[in-house]
Design an enzyme around this catalytic site. Structure first.
Site, mmCIF file in Angstrom:
data_model
loop_
_atom_site.group_PDB
_atom_site.id
_atom_site.type_symbol
_atom_site.label_atom_id
_atom_site.label_comp_id
_atom_site.label_asym_id
_atom_site.label_seq_id
_atom_site.Cartn_x
_atom_site.Cartn_y
_atom_site.Cartn_z
ATOM 1 N N LYS A 1 80.871 -67.881 -1.346
ATOM 2 C CA LYS A 1 80.332 -66.954 -0.345
ATOM 3 C C LYS A 1 79.868 -65.659 -0.996
ATOM 4 O O LYS A 1 78.781 -65.153 -0.707
ATOM 5 C CB LYS A 1 81.410 -66.637 0.712
ATOM 6 C CG LYS A 1 81.054 -65.465 1.613
ATOM 7 C CD LYS A 1 82.153 -65.113 2.586
ATOM 8 C CE LYS A 1 83.239 -64.222 2.068
ATOM 9 N NZ LYS A 1 82.991 -62.777 2.080
ATOM 10 N N ARG B 1 79.914 -56.122 5.852
ATOM 11 C CA ARG B 1 79.669 -55.053 4.891
ATOM 12 C C ARG B 1 78.609 -55.387 3.856
ATOM 13 O O ARG B 1 77.835 -54.531 3.436
ATOM 14 C CB ARG B 1 80.963 -54.717 4.152
ATOM 15 C CG ARG B 1 81.868 -53.789 4.862
ATOM 16 C CD ARG B 1 82.973 -53.386 3.929
ATOM 17 N NE ARG B 1 82.459 -52.663 2.779
ATOM 18 C CZ ARG B 1 82.267 -51.358 2.746
ATOM 19 N NH1 ARG B 1 82.551 -50.617 3.782
ATOM 20 N NH2 ARG B 1 81.787 -50.788 1.663
ATOM 21 N N ARG C 1 86.757 -48.218 2.453
ATOM 22 C CA ARG C 1 85.622 -48.805 1.733
ATOM 23 C C ARG C 1 84.351 -47.941 1.792
ATOM 24 O O ARG C 1 83.368 -48.295 2.456
ATOM 25 C CB ARG C 1 85.354 -50.223 2.222
ATOM 26 C CG ARG C 1 86.536 -51.135 1.955
ATOM 27 C CD ARG C 1 86.324 -52.522 2.488
ATOM 28 N NE ARG C 1 85.568 -53.376 1.594
ATOM 29 C CZ ARG C 1 85.212 -54.622 1.892
ATOM 30 N NH1 ARG C 1 85.530 -55.130 3.044
ATOM 31 N NH2 ARG C 1 84.544 -55.342 1.027
ATOM 32 N N VAL D 1 82.088 -54.040 -7.090
ATOM 33 C CA VAL D 1 81.257 -55.247 -7.074
ATOM 34 C C VAL D 1 79.955 -54.960 -6.316
ATOM 35 O O VAL D 1 78.857 -55.213 -6.797
ATOM 36 C CB VAL D 1 82.030 -56.411 -6.397
ATOM 37 C CG1 VAL D 1 81.136 -57.635 -6.230
ATOM 38 C CG2 VAL D 1 83.278 -56.753 -7.202
ATOM 39 N N ASP E 1 91.200 -60.819 -3.602
ATOM 40 C CA ASP E 1 90.895 -61.819 -2.577
ATOM 41 C C ASP E 1 91.865 -63.005 -2.602
ATOM 42 O O ASP E 1 91.765 -63.899 -1.753
ATOM 43 C CB ASP E 1 89.445 -62.322 -2.730
ATOM 44 C CG ASP E 1 88.432 -61.263 -2.347
ATOM 45 O OD1 ASP E 1 88.829 -60.232 -1.766
ATOM 46 O OD2 ASP E 1 87.234 -61.455 -2.634
HETATM 47 C C1 EPZ Z 1 83.514 -57.279 -2.840
HETATM 48 O O1 EPZ Z 1 83.564 -56.255 -1.859
HETATM 49 C C2 EPZ Z 1 83.830 -58.561 -2.133
HETATM 50 N N1 EPZ Z 1 82.845 -58.808 -1.088
HETATM 51 C C3 EPZ Z 1 85.225 -58.486 -1.528
HETATM 52 O O2 EPZ Z 1 85.531 -59.729 -0.937
HETATM 53 C C4 EPZ Z 1 86.227 -58.219 -2.661
HETATM 54 O O3 EPZ Z 1 87.517 -58.058 -2.102
HETATM 55 C C5 EPZ Z 1 85.831 -56.958 -3.425
HETATM 56 O O4 EPZ Z 1 84.456 -57.070 -3.889
HETATM 57 C C6 EPZ Z 1 86.708 -56.678 -4.637
HETATM 58 O O5 EPZ Z 1 86.675 -57.780 -5.498
HETATM 59 C C7 EPZ Z 1 81.745 -59.495 -1.375
HETATM 60 O O6 EPZ Z 1 81.474 -59.875 -2.519
HETATM 61 C C8 EPZ Z 1 80.820 -59.814 -0.255
HETATM 62 P P1 EPZ Z 1 84.123 -53.111 -4.181
HETATM 63 P P2 EPZ Z 1 82.998 -54.789 -2.187
HETATM 64 O O7 EPZ Z 1 82.937 -52.249 -3.984
HETATM 65 O O8 EPZ Z 1 81.840 -54.944 -3.089
HETATM 66 C C9 EPZ Z 1 86.002 -48.759 -3.761
HETATM 67 C C10 EPZ Z 1 86.259 -61.151 0.804
HETATM 68 O O9 EPZ Z 1 87.374 -61.347 1.361
HETATM 69 N N2 EPZ Z 1 84.622 -48.279 -3.601
HETATM 70 O O10 EPZ Z 1 84.279 -53.819 -5.479
HETATM 71 O O11 EPZ Z 1 82.811 -54.096 -0.900
HETATM 72 C C11 EPZ Z 1 86.458 -49.632 -2.600
HETATM 73 O O12 EPZ Z 1 86.893 -48.881 -1.507
HETATM 74 C C12 EPZ Z 1 85.772 -59.755 0.495
HETATM 75 O O13 EPZ Z 1 85.478 -62.057 0.497
HETATM 76 C C13 EPZ Z 1 84.396 -46.922 -3.599
HETATM 77 O O14 EPZ Z 1 85.315 -46.109 -3.734
HETATM 78 O O15 EPZ Z 1 84.225 -54.179 -2.990
HETATM 79 C C14 EPZ Z 1 87.547 -50.449 -3.242
HETATM 80 O O16 EPZ Z 1 88.734 -49.698 -3.294
HETATM 81 C C15 EPZ Z 1 86.644 -58.691 1.063
HETATM 82 N N3 EPZ Z 1 83.096 -46.482 -3.445
HETATM 83 C C16 EPZ Z 1 87.026 -50.642 -4.670
HETATM 84 O O17 EPZ Z 1 86.048 -49.616 -4.878
HETATM 85 C C17 EPZ Z 1 82.043 -47.343 -3.321
HETATM 86 O O18 EPZ Z 1 80.910 -46.895 -3.190
HETATM 87 C C18 EPZ Z 1 86.365 -51.991 -4.929
HETATM 88 O O19 EPZ Z 1 85.429 -52.254 -3.907
HETATM 89 C C19 EPZ Z 1 82.309 -48.735 -3.343
HETATM 90 C C20 EPZ Z 1 83.611 -49.168 -3.483
#
Ligand code: EPZ
Length: 429
Positions: free
Chosen positions: A22, A102, A131, A174, A316
């Site tokens: 996904k 998101r 987030r 990510v 995850d």
């Molecule tokens: C991706 O979300 C995944 N979603 C999530 O999977 C996954 O849990 C996550 O990466 C971490 O591996 C998809 O790929 C669609 P991040 P994402 O930006 O990109 C902080 C699932 O169950 N952050 O890597 O939104 C954030 O708050 C989902 O399939 C900032 O501070 O995650 C978090 O603490 C849920 N500022 C950390 O970074 C930003 O601008 C990592 O978030 C962006 C993120």
């Protein structure tokens, strides 16, 4: 609203085909915005999130069609989508769509790169934490975008096009890596992204973008370099197998006992999780076309685990590991280091008799012999499937309510588990 009824106590034995990921399929679909030619994606899982993103892309003018079955297709191959963004007619991604998923915020970078403007709703909070999107905006501003927030929307423009830049992310994200990488493919000159996410899904998207003519190197390391090109072209790409689905079923088998072949799984995508399972006493063997997970007779040892960005243990899979450790002979600790509020499953697992205490970002899980079925509520995608794992090893019946969360990310879950001997049915309405 559909519910799932599970009667626990059955070992799992058989084969489970692993679907396309996904979290790769979504950004791959979004990358179609970068070209007027057709992007063909194979092995796309049939999930609610894919259907929702299809609607979001359609709102920008993108045609997403299902390619018919081909004689050469293997039975377990997912759907093939033909995606064509010949003309982008609307650069706004509205709140009612973005707030439901998101990842749709990631249209911002590609729309900016292709059209020089985009108006994308801020996604808002979600069940697993606040987030924020500051890293996305910082990266796009570094590429020369003018960004303002207006009425809950990010309004971005780059009238003279984006320009390559040196970007260092203060935290691994990510989504920000995907968003900025896609935007940079058509920026003038070179972009260097440091402290980029190394997740396999980022590598998969980079490989697809390369097929589309992008010049990207270093995906899978923490430094990604992109040399902008004037235009991207159509391509054909197969989505990589879902490592989170793989790890989820591996944990389900580890919990119930038995032996299941996870067909199509790639062990290199989840080494950290497989290492944790091995240290818990689960047998993992790698085969030509997947992974076989077995636990026969032996008990489960407790583990101490922290989530981390790839190649660490994935957030995850945190909820699923917690469900598994309910059956361990002793006390485990599981620390959630990525999201500040990803423990909603704890209260629901307690309804089945789990003994878990929380202290800040760390859960202490005491193994027990006595889990008993109860009605529970799915809260987010991965939390929901942790309830399914716990229900499989609970005595009697568990009813999982609000299963639409599961449908967002697990393709044919009941069918796959039933084929391996689980007593699980979906009740409609
Ligand atoms: C991706 O979300 C995944 N979603 C999530 O999977 C996954 O849990 C996550 O990466 C971490 O591996 C998809 O790929 C669609 P991040 P994402 O930006 O990109 C902080 C699932 O169950 N952050 O890597 O939104 C954030 O708050 C989902 O399939 C900032 O501070 O995650 C978090 O603490 C849920 N500022 C950390 O970074 C930003 O601008 C990592 O978030 C962006 C993120």
């Amino acid at each position: 609203m559909d519910r799932i009824r599970i009667v626990g106590g059955h070992r799992l034995n058989g084969t489970i085909p692993i679907s396309g990921a996904k979290n790769a399929a979504l950004p791959l679909m979004i990358s179609s915005l970068l070209t007027g030619e057709t992007l063909v994606l194979e092995n796309v899982p049939n999930l609610a999130d894919v259907a929702l993103l299809t609607r979001i892309l359609a709102n920008h003018g993108v045609d997403v069609t299902l390619e018919g079955k081909r004689k050469s297709a293997k039975p377990a191959t997912g759907q093939t989508l033909r995606i064509n963004a010949a003309e982008i007619v609307d650069t706004t991604a509205p709140y009612d769509l973005v707030s439901r998923m998101r990842a749709s915020f990631w249209v911002l970078g590609p729309l900016l790169a292709r059209c020089g403007e985009a108006r994308v709703s801020l996604p808002g909070g979600c069940a697993i934490g606040t987030r924020p999107v500051d890293l996305h905006l910082m990266g796009l501003e570094a590429l020369g975008a003018d960004i303002a927030i207006d009425n809950g929307y990010v309004v971005a423009s780059a009238k003279d096009g984006l320009k390559g830049a040196h970007i260092t992310f203060e935290k691994v994200s990510v989504g920000a890596t995907h968003n900025v990488m896609m935007a940079a493919t058509m920026a003038k000159g070179e972009t260097v992204m440091e402290n980029a996410a190394r997740e396999p899904e980022v590598v998969d998207v980079a490989e697809c973008l390369q097929k589309m003519g992008a010049r990207i190197s270093g995906a899978g390391t923490d430094t990604i370099r992109i040399l902008g090109v004037d235009r991207l072209i159509g391509a054909r790409h197969a989505v990589l197998p879902d490592r989170i689905e793989t790890g989820t079923y591996a944990m389900a088998v580890a919990a119930t006992g038995g032996s299941v072949h996870l067909a199509g799984a790639q062990p290199r995508l989840l080494e950290a999780a497989l290492d944790v399972l091995r240290s818990a006493g689960v047998e993992i063997s790698e085969t030509n076309d997947g992974i076989t997970v077995s636990r026969n007779g032996a008990g489960l040892r407790p583990v101490d685990v922290e989530t981390a960005p790839f190649p660490g243990f994935p957030t995850d899979l945190q909820a699923q590991l917690m469900a598994l450790m309910l059956k361990a002979d002793g006390t485990s600790t599981i620390a959630e280091k990525i999201f500040e509020n990803r423990f909603m499953h704890v209260g629901e697992l307690a309804r089945l008799g789990a003994d878990i205490s929380l202290d800040g970002d760390t859960a202490t899980v005491r193994g027990t012999e006595h889990l008993k079925g109860a009605p529970v509520m799915a809260t987010d995608l991965r939390a929901s499937v942790s309830l399914v794992i716990a229900a499989l090893v609970s005595e009697g019946e568990t009813m999982v309510n609000r299963v639409y969360h599961l449908d967002r990310g697990f393709e044919r879950l009941e069918e796959k588990l039933t084929a391996c001997g689980a007593d699980i049915v979906r009740l409609s309405g």
